[in-house]
Design a protein around this motif. Structure first.
Motif, short mmCIF file in Angstrom:
data_model
loop_
_atom_site.label_atom_id
_atom_site.label_comp_id
_atom_site.label_asym_id
_atom_site.label_seq_id
_atom_site.Cartn_x
_atom_site.Cartn_y
_atom_site.Cartn_z
N SER A 100 0.83 -1.20 0.00
CA SER A 100 0.00 0.00 0.00
C SER A 100 0.87 1.25 0.00
CB SER A 100 -0.92 0.01 1.22
OG SER A 100 -1.62 -1.20 1.29
N SER A 104 1.23 4.18 -2.83
CA SER A 104 0.96 5.59 -2.54
C SER A 104 2.00 6.52 -3.20
CB SER A 104 0.86 5.84 -1.04
OG SER A 104 2.13 5.72 -0.45
N LEU A 333 -2.30 -3.13 -5.97
CA LEU A 333 -3.62 -3.02 -5.33
C LEU A 333 -4.24 -4.40 -5.11
CD1 LEU A 333 -5.76 -1.08 -4.27
CD2 LEU A 333 -6.67 -0.85 -6.58
N SER A 356 -8.53 1.55 -2.41
CA SER A 356 -7.87 2.56 -3.25
C SER A 356 -8.08 3.96 -2.67
CB SER A 356 -8.31 2.47 -4.71
OG SER A 356 -9.70 2.48 -4.79
N ILE A 359 -5.49 4.33 0.11
CA ILE A 359 -4.14 4.51 -0.41
C ILE A 359 -4.00 5.90 -1.05
CG2 ILE A 359 -2.48 3.67 -2.13
CD1 ILE A 359 -3.63 0.82 -1.50
N SER A 363 -1.32 8.98 -0.47
CA SER A 363 -0.64 9.76 -1.52
C SER A 363 -0.81 11.25 -1.27
CB SER A 363 -1.23 9.46 -2.91
OG SER A 363 -1.20 8.12 -3.19
#
Ligand code: PFF
Length: 448
Positions: A100, A104, A333, A356, A359, A363
């Motif tokens: 993960s 990111s 993913l 998602s 994550i 980011s």
């Protein structure tokens, strides 16, 4: 529940190579090579890829296909003692967190690829300001492009193994190879390219004992082959039982190192060609520039110098880079998604959406604290977590998994394996040599 499966060994190889070949090869490898003395780095990288990463890849593929489960369940189920089961689950969770975290930062760099892809189109249609915004470093631009990339990844993962991962890898990987070769052929005809070739291919052996170079090369090899996070284990769990695993593993290794090598053959000469065109390629301290922006500075200069076709070539290059990034990000993913689906009974759609989004939130945190977090997350995950978790997977394959089970697993798809060199070497190798070597490299990296 019906588990997904790759429809043939060939599509498996494409998908696994799709995971392995990505930004790590075309963005990470040349950048690392430029920063670490060119040819010395290349040589160390190749040695480590075949000596350590290939056996570690085999450990993941074998455990994955035997258990047909995600990493948490797989390592738990091959162990019999409670303590080993617990360590197995912990290793699985560590892999999931690492996957993960990698995604990111990966999505941020992939977002830059999307930006560089859209820029020539925007400029062509007269939206110069938009084009400049798409390629200039900025927090809002980073976050928006990252969100687009995450959306793309989520859509493909939501579609599952056959319709999502397999279909896209089969279409996109071969085009990448063809464009890369064409670009190399072009760049080698330009003035300055031979200086780049020399830098890339003639090693300075004195540099090769530098601990930083060795740790970077190890991290690069494990990152590039998607090891130590459970990706290859889960892909192994989707492979058909009649596939010849050692052969499949070596094809993936060759494809991955081959493309990294080719990317170096493009980017390092391109740096020197760009220098001829007026771009500064040496930093204040006299060393070659590297850093995350390297290919975003050097390659566009090269494309512009091509005249009219440069626009098309630049566009095609960044389209393919974005594609290479997607076939890797979907495999990242898939690690937490397969766990949520198999262990928590979530629907694929919900798991994809929640994971998602989580994550993407990571980011955004990196984008908002770029200087403090970006390099730190890369170094933590690729230089430390991936090799360490790989070391644990090798230990599981060597010490916990029964030799007979491994042999039976390998015999499917390769009945004569007992007499092969692979079977004579690999079990001992993965039991003693791999963990010890990875341990020594990590330890010396910590000390010096
Ligand atoms: N191997 C990918 C690359 O070289 O870009 C990155 C990657 C994908 C790392 C999947 C780890 C992973 F599980």
């Amino acid at each position: 529940m019906q588990r997904g499966q790759f429809s043939s060994t060939f599509t498996f190889v494409l998908a696994a190579a799709g995971s392995a070949v990505g930004l790590g090869n075309i963005w990470g490898f040349p950048t690392n090579a430029a920063e670490n003395g060119g040819a010395g780095f290349l040589l160390m990288y190749l040695i480590l890829a075949f000596l350590l990463a290939y056996p570690a890849l085999m450990a993941e593929l074998i455990i994955g296909r035997h258990t047909r489960a995600n990493m948490v369940m797989a390592l738990d189920s091959i162990a019999t003692r409670q303590s080993a089961k617990k360590l197995g689950r912990l290793t699985g969770y560590a892999g999931m967190v690492t996957a993960s975290l990698i995604l990111s930062f990966y999505a941020i760099v992939a977002g830059w690829m999307l930006g560089s892809m859209a820029e020539p189109v925007a400029s062509f249609f007269g939206f110069e300001a938009l084009g400049a915004w798409l390629t200039a470093f900025g927090t809002a631009r980073n976050i928006i492009l990252t969100s687009l990339f995450m959306l793309l990844t989520g859509l493909i993962i939501n579609a599952g193994v056959e319709q999502g991962i397999e279909k896209w890898s089969r279409r996109l990987m071969p085009s990448l190879l063809i464009l890369l070769i064409a670009l190399i052929a072009y760049v080698l005809t330009r003035e300055g390219a031979t200086d780049g070739l020399r830098h890339y291919l003639v090693p300075d052996f004195s540099q090769m004992t530098n601990p930083d170079l060795i740790v970077s090369a190890l991290g690069q090899a494990f990152f590039s082959m998607s090891l130590g996070v459970g990706t290859m284990l889960i892909y192994g769990s989707y492979i058909r039982s009649d596939a010849n695993l050692p052969m499949v593993g070596s094809l993936v290794t060759l494809a991955d190192t081959g493309i990294a090598f080719l990317a170096g053959l493009l980017v390092l000469p391109a740096m020197f060609v760009a220098q001829n065109l007026g771009v500064a390629i040496y930093g204040d301290d006299g060393s070659l520039i590297g850093g995350p922006n390297l290919i975003f500075q050097v390659l566009p200069t090269l494309f512009e110098s091509m005249g009219g076709v440069g626009f098309l070539v630049g566009f095609a290059f960044f389209v393919l880079m974005s594609i290479a990034a997607v076939t890797s990000s979907i495999s990242l993913l898939e690690v937490p998604v397969s766990y949520a689906v198999e262990n928590h009974n979530m629907s694929r759609k919900r798991a994809t959406l929640w994971l998602s989004s989580a994550i993407f939130a990571l980011s955004v945190a990196i984008c908002l604290n770029f200087d403090a977090l970006f390099d730190a997350v890369i170094s933590l995950t690729t230089e430390w977590a991936q090799p360490l978790i790989s070391m644990l997977i090798c230990l599981f394959a060597g010490w916990v998994f029964y030799r007979n089970s491994i042999l039976n697993e390998l015999k499917q798809g390769n009945p004569d394996i007992e007499h092969s060199l692979f079977w004579k070497l690999w079990p001992v190798y993965v039991k003693f040599v791999c963990p010890a070597l990875i341990g020594v490299i990590i330890f010396q990296g910590l000390l010096f």
